[in-house]
Design an enzyme around this catalytic site. Structure first.
Site, mmCIF file in Angstrom:
data_model
loop_
_atom_site.group_PDB
_atom_site.id
_atom_site.type_symbol
_atom_site.label_atom_id
_atom_site.label_comp_id
_atom_site.label_asym_id
_atom_site.label_seq_id
_atom_site.Cartn_x
_atom_site.Cartn_y
_atom_site.Cartn_z
ATOM 1 N N HIS B 116 13.270 84.638 60.424
ATOM 2 C CA HIS B 116 12.087 85.276 60.551
ATOM 3 C C HIS B 116 12.211 86.614 60.276
ATOM 4 O O HIS B 116 13.443 87.220 60.521
ATOM 5 C CB HIS B 116 11.912 84.947 62.203
ATOM 6 C CG HIS B 116 10.535 85.263 62.495
ATOM 7 N ND1 HIS B 116 10.307 86.879 63.106
ATOM 8 C CD2 HIS B 116 9.246 84.616 63.036
ATOM 9 C CE1 HIS B 116 9.151 86.979 63.854
ATOM 10 N NE2 HIS B 116 8.337 85.794 63.383
ATOM 11 N N ASP B 193 18.894 82.829 66.559
ATOM 12 C CA ASP B 193 17.401 83.028 66.662
ATOM 13 C C ASP B 193 17.021 81.270 67.109
ATOM 14 O O ASP B 193 16.658 80.587 66.360
ATOM 15 C CB ASP B 193 16.707 83.284 65.491
ATOM 16 C CG ASP B 193 15.311 83.406 65.847
ATOM 17 O OD1 ASP B 193 14.714 83.053 66.842
ATOM 18 O OD2 ASP B 193 14.209 83.748 64.741
ATOM 19 N N GLN B 196 12.530 78.785 67.936
ATOM 20 C CA GLN B 196 11.997 77.443 67.759
ATOM 21 C C GLN B 196 12.735 76.371 68.220
ATOM 22 O O GLN B 196 12.319 75.244 68.069
ATOM 23 C CB GLN B 196 11.703 77.429 66.035
ATOM 24 C CG GLN B 196 10.708 78.316 65.394
ATOM 25 C CD GLN B 196 9.358 78.195 65.712
ATOM 26 O OE1 GLN B 196 8.800 77.192 66.224
ATOM 27 N NE2 GLN B 196 8.558 79.430 65.492
ATOM 28 N N LYS B 219 6.704 80.620 73.302
ATOM 29 C CA LYS B 219 6.400 79.325 72.533
ATOM 30 C C LYS B 219 7.255 78.209 73.202
ATOM 31 O O LYS B 219 7.170 77.045 72.833
ATOM 32 C CB LYS B 219 7.745 79.537 71.490
ATOM 33 C CG LYS B 219 7.206 80.519 70.378
ATOM 34 C CD LYS B 219 8.131 80.566 68.890
ATOM 35 C CE LYS B 219 7.749 82.047 68.391
ATOM 36 N NZ LYS B 219 6.849 82.106 67.864
ATOM 37 N N CYS B 356 5.306 85.308 59.083
ATOM 38 C CA CYS B 356 6.396 86.356 59.419
ATOM 39 C C CYS B 356 7.970 86.005 58.809
ATOM 40 O O CYS B 356 8.895 86.343 59.472
ATOM 41 C CB CYS B 356 6.670 86.566 60.973
ATOM 42 S SG CYS B 356 4.884 86.922 61.788
#
Lengths: 143, 402
Positions: B116, B193, B196, B219, B356
């Protein structure tokens, strides 16, 4: 129920499939403005050639959705040969029409009137206005 | 897991026509989370760490309780959890504090095209300022991160590896544990990261052994405006704050000052208190259902939809082997922004664009993609509705001349 026909008028599809005045020129008499919408990827460049207060030529190129690309083509045809004053009037009326603001209904939008349906799709107003905004930019440049 | 009961917890789903397939951008919020925000504002909506009065004490207790919940959620310790504005701020904190202060022109940073923007641009910035070299891990033919390809770019110069846990466009799960092990052998730190990943899989930072890990509240059923940075205690201890002001300082003199210990030295100003509490409520909600069950269910929905989608002509799917509930696709010859308006007309919310993540969009050599993402509140009926809308959209665009 999906009322997509309101948006995808024949005129729009025609200009999307067969864009007029497409392709940029290398000529310093033309003013060039490039606008990119990084969120959706619409990427449009518009050139205008103004002489003696008249829009002598409008060129455009870029990538994007059908509404964005077709509107650049429709704009070029609509504004070609108009006086700069008239071109500004049409551009203002068009943008105000799209954004549901009051606009001068006396102004002849010609084929650009096909975009009235976009008003029902707020998320797409940007697509239909980006080329016109770029044209506006080319006028600022020439001042 | 009773989907109908779960759906009742989401007030926005009172609109029975709504099909929400954009969880990868932001999840819907259950009433338990919304109520928690209300509870804070109605009952003890005052500042934390400052007031020496009972209400402030309650607010502070609640805020720190949320931190403890987050810590146990990912198997970290209390002082390793920093509350931020979101995963983006968290990842930026790592780059600005650790990156800018530890890297030099002789060092290398490994990133990937799956990242991202929030996990590649901060390192681009570090590279521009320090002169450290940005190195891209080559993706395999499916667009995946593989250990072999990771080994091909890992060198003695590697100081940082910035890698996504789950790709927000392709839905692939990265082999984080192996990457961390190899990176550590070279003395590099790994920033993960997990924006997700956190909503869908159990994260155990001790098992992964990663050095930094970030995720967002919104999220994973939580509020917007709250995110988490996990950092190993010994690393956070040495890292300087990047924002200065109230609550992060210890002693303040005219020309110098000292800082509190982590996590507080990284949390200046009034924090997102209600949002932290809401995140705590979201974690309770997720743990109550069980992340394994959530993952299993969304894979079920994805597999069902993928199978049907594959049968439709003129549909291009970019991640046939996706490991999560994310499907990236296009209708051939139709720009995703044209397509998305059709789905919107059927009250199906989906993402269209770059997500993104322009690097992976460029890697795919497309202008943009459509993305459907599934979560616990979606149903098989919604998958059917989605598939039928895709067919109708394709037919419509064909009929008008696309």
């Amino acid at each position: 129920m999906n009322n997509m026909e309101v948006l995808y008028r024949q005129v729009i599809m025609d200009h999307y499939k067969n864009p007029r005045n497409k392709g940029l020129v290398q000529d310093e008499l033309y003013k060039t403005i490039h606008i990119k919408n990084p969120t959706c990827g619409d990427d449009i460049t518009v050139q205008s050639k103004i002489s003696n207060g008249v829009v002598e030529d409008v060129r455009h190129d870029g990538t994007g959705c059908s509404i964005c690309c077709s509107s650049a083509s429709v704009m070029s045809e609509t504004l070609l040969g108009k006086s700069v004053d008239d071109a500004i009037k049409i551009k203002d009326a068009y943008i105000n029409m799209l954004t549901n603001k009051e606009y001068d209904e006396e102004v002849e939008l010609e084929e650009a009137v096909a975009y009235t349906g976009v008003r029902k799709f707020p998320a797409r107003i940007k697509c239909a206005s980006i080329a016109w905004k770029a044209f506006e930019g080319t006028l600022d440049e020439s001042e | 897991m009773d989907i109908n009961n779960i759906r009742k917890d989401f007030p926005i789903l009172e609109d029975k026509t709504l099909v929400y397939l954009d969880t990868a951008a932001s999840s819907l919020k259950p009433i338990q989370v919304i109520d928690k925000l209300d509870e804070y504002y109605k009952k003890y909506g005052v500042n934390v760490h400052r007031g020496v009065y009972n209400l402030s004490f309650i607010a502070t207790e609640q805020y720190e309780k949320a931190r403890r919940k987050v810590a146990s959620f990912i198997n970290a310790t209390f002082e390793e959890i920093i509350f931020t504005r979101g995963a983006s701020s968290a990842l930026n904190l790592v780059a600005s504090s650790y990156g800018l202060n530890n890297l030099t022109k002789d060092d290398e940073i490994i990133v990937t095209e799956l990242e991202h923007h929030s996990h590649v641009l901060p390192w681009q910035n570090v590279s521009n300022i320090t002169g450290a070299k940005l190195v891209y891990l080559p993706l395999d033919e499916e667009g995946r991160i593989t250990i072999d390809n990771f080994k091909s770019v890992l060198t003695d110069k590697t100081k940082v590896v910035a890698v996504t846990h789950v790709s927000n466009v392709m839905g692939y799960i990265s082999p984080i544990k192996e990457i961390v092990k190899l990176a550590h052998e070279k003395g590099a730190v790994v920033s993960v990261d997990a924006a997700q990943a956190a909503p869908h899989t159990k994260i155990d930072v001790i098992d992964l052994d990663c050095d930094f890990l970030a995720f967002s509240g919104h999220k994973m059923l939580g509020p917007t405006g709250i995110g988490v940075l996990f950092g190993k205690k010994n690393l956070l201890k040495e890292m300087p704050p990047i924002e200065f002001g109230g609550d992060m300082n210890d002693n303040v003199d005219k020309f110098d000052a000292s800082w509190k210990d982590a996590p507080y030295k990284f949390e200046t100003g009034t924090p997102p208190i209600a949002e932290a509490l809401g995140l705590g409520a979201a974690i309770d909600y997720l743990e109550n259902i069980g992340l394994e069950n959530i993952h299993k269910y969304e894979i079920e929905l994805k597999d069902y939809t993928m199978k049907k989608l594959k049968e439709i002509e003129d549909i291009e799917i970019y991640n046939l082997t996706t490991d999560t509930g994310i499907i990236s696709f296009n209708i051939k010859g139709v720009h995703p922004h044209d397509a998305i308006t059709y789905f919107d007309g059927d009250n199906i919310c989906m993402r269209a664009g770059h997500h993104c993540a322009q690097l992976v969009i460029k890697w795919l050599e497309v202008l943009a993609t459509l993305r459907a993402s599934f979560y616990i509140y979606n149903t098989i009926e919604e998958c059917d509705k989605f598939v039928s809308s895709v067919k109708q959209a394709r037919d419509f665009f064909k009929s008008v001349g696309f």
